[in-house]
Design a protein around this motif. Structure first.
Motif, PDB file in Angstrom:
ATOM      1  N   LEU A   1      -0.739  -0.086   5.421  1.00  0.00           N
ATOM      2  CA  LEU A   1      -1.153   0.929   4.540  1.00  0.00           C
ATOM      3  C   LEU A   1      -2.156   0.669   3.422  1.00  0.00           C
ATOM      4  O   LEU A   1      -2.662   1.256   2.752  1.00  0.00           O
TER       5      LEU A   1
ATOM      6  N   ARG B   1      -5.423   2.230   1.894  1.00  0.00           N
ATOM      7  CA  ARG B   1      -5.514   3.457   2.329  1.00  0.00           C
ATOM      8  C   ARG B   1      -5.295   4.589   1.189  1.00  0.00           C
ATOM      9  O   ARG B   1      -4.354   4.400   0.596  1.00  0.00           O
ATOM     10  N   THR B   2      -5.832   5.801   1.357  1.00  0.00           N
ATOM     11  CA  THR B   2      -5.829   6.807   0.410  1.00  0.00           C
ATOM     12  C   THR B   2      -5.506   8.252   1.249  1.00  0.00           C
ATOM     13  O   THR B   2      -5.350   8.262   2.481  1.00  0.00           O
TER      14      THR B   2
ATOM     15  N   LEU C   1      -0.354   4.485  -1.748  1.00  0.00           N
ATOM     16  CA  LEU C   1      -0.718   5.986  -1.076  1.00  0.00           C
ATOM     17  C   LEU C   1      -0.155   7.034  -1.319  1.00  0.00           C
ATOM     18  O   LEU C   1      -0.545   8.408  -1.301  1.00  0.00           O
TER      19      LEU C   1
ATOM     20  N   ASP D   1      -8.112   9.095   3.810  1.00  0.00           N
ATOM     21  CA  ASP D   1      -7.802   8.557   4.972  1.00  0.00           C
ATOM     22  C   ASP D   1      -6.745   9.119   6.108  1.00  0.00           C
ATOM     23  O   ASP D   1      -7.026   9.471   7.145  1.00  0.00           O
ATOM     24  N   LEU D   2      -5.857   9.784   5.379  1.00  0.00           N
ATOM     25  CA  LEU D   2      -4.824  10.726   5.878  1.00  0.00           C
ATOM     26  C   LEU D   2      -5.390  12.105   6.476  1.00  0.00           C
ATOM     27  O   LEU D   2      -5.227  12.536   7.585  1.00  0.00           O
TER      28      LEU D   2
ATOM     29  N   TRP E   1      -2.223   1.719  12.622  1.00  0.00           N
ATOM     30  CA  TRP E   1      -2.854   0.992  11.688  1.00  0.00           C
ATOM     31  C   TRP E   1      -1.889  -0.281  11.445  1.00  0.00           C
ATOM     32  O   TRP E   1      -0.746  -0.168  11.006  1.00  0.00           O
TER      33      TRP E   1
ATOM     34  N   GLY F   1       0.841  -1.080  -0.123  1.00  0.00           N
ATOM     35  CA  GLY F   1      -0.024   0.182  -0.042  1.00  0.00           C
ATOM     36  C   GLY F   1       0.964   1.422  -0.017  1.00  0.00           C
ATOM     37  O   GLY F   1       0.121   2.328  -0.068  1.00  0.00           O
TER      38      GLY F   1
ATOM     39  N   LEU G   1      -7.512  11.330   9.285  1.00  0.00           N
ATOM     40  CA  LEU G   1      -6.770  11.029  10.425  1.00  0.00           C
ATOM     41  C   LEU G   1      -6.301  12.424  11.280  1.00  0.00           C
ATOM     42  O   LEU G   1      -6.393  12.634  12.699  1.00  0.00           O
TER      43      LEU G   1
END
Length: 233
Positions: free
Chosen positions: A210, A213-214, A102, A217-218, A207, A98, A221
């Motif tokens: 990764l 996740r994109t 990402l 998502d960050l 997590w 990931g 967060l």
């Protein structure tokens, strides 16, 4: 008051972006054994996330009779050789699941990124070139800083270079040592453990991977935790 959005994402390299820890551990063991010493897996784990000069002093204490910088250069050469061998033969892909995806999502979203590693810059460039696109806006390596992780300096320098406040950034780490650096900088800190547990080190979130996740998502967060930090302040 409006909370500023995510301004940058800062990445550790070894263990976070790429799983190079087996290469470092093998090189350390070979070096200690070449001087007649022994090197255990537990000792190797103790160096995960440490500055290379700090690691060199530990290896000297284990019997390696070489100057610190010679140890650092030798280890770096060994890891780079292994990475090149794997690339040439189509062997193990060192990138963590990931991670590249990402980075591409962050690039497409226009979110600046920085690589913050305690490895030497020459090795960082090799890894960056293998990503396949212009993934990082700035790169800070072990030979760019006076005080390595766990001091906050490497992350603060990257934030300064990107023109952002640490509080407006997310830092991604895999090791306790690196995570302490990220937390001390004031960034929203994300732990993605690999070789060592990150429980109780201070990450805002952990997590397991990764993968999947994109950038969104960050962003989420950062929004969850930056708001809390500003409320405390």
């Amino acid at each position: 008051m409006t909370t500023p959005g995510l301004a940058a994402v800062l990445w550790d390299m070894d263990g976070t972006l790429v799983d190079t820890e087996p290469y470092w551990m093998a090189a350390e063991g070979a070096l200690v054994e070449s001087f007649g010493g022994t090197w255990t897996h537990e000792q190797a784990l103790g160096l995960v996330g440490a500055g290379l000069e700090d690691g060199a002093r530990v290896l000297q204490a284990a019997g390696v009779r070489m100057p610190e910088e010679h140890i650092v250069q030798w280890l770096t050469d060994q890891v780079m050789t292994q990475l090149e061998s794997e690339r040439r033969t189509g062997g193990r892909d060192p990138f963590r699941p990931g991670a590249r995806e990402l980075l591409r999502s962050l690039k497409d979203a226009g979110i600046p990124t920085g690589l913050v590693t305690m490895s030497r810059r020459r090795m960082a460039h090799i890894i960056v070139e293998r990503i396949g696109f212009d993934a990082f806006d700035v790169v800070f390596a072990g030979d760019d800083v006076t005080r390595p992780k766990p001091y906050p300096d490497p992350y603060l320098l990257a934030c300064e270079a990107l023109g952002v406040l640490a509080a407006d950034a997310v830092a991604i780490e895999d090791s306790p040592n690196g995570l302490r650096s990220a937390v001390a900088s004031g960034a929203v800190s994300l732990g993605v453990p690999l070789a060592l547990s990150l429980e109780g080190v201070g990450a805002h979130e952990l997590w397991p991977t990764l993968e999947g996740r994109t950038a969104e998502d960050l962003r989420a967060l950062h929004a969850r935790h930056a708001r809390k930090e500003r409320t405390r302040a």
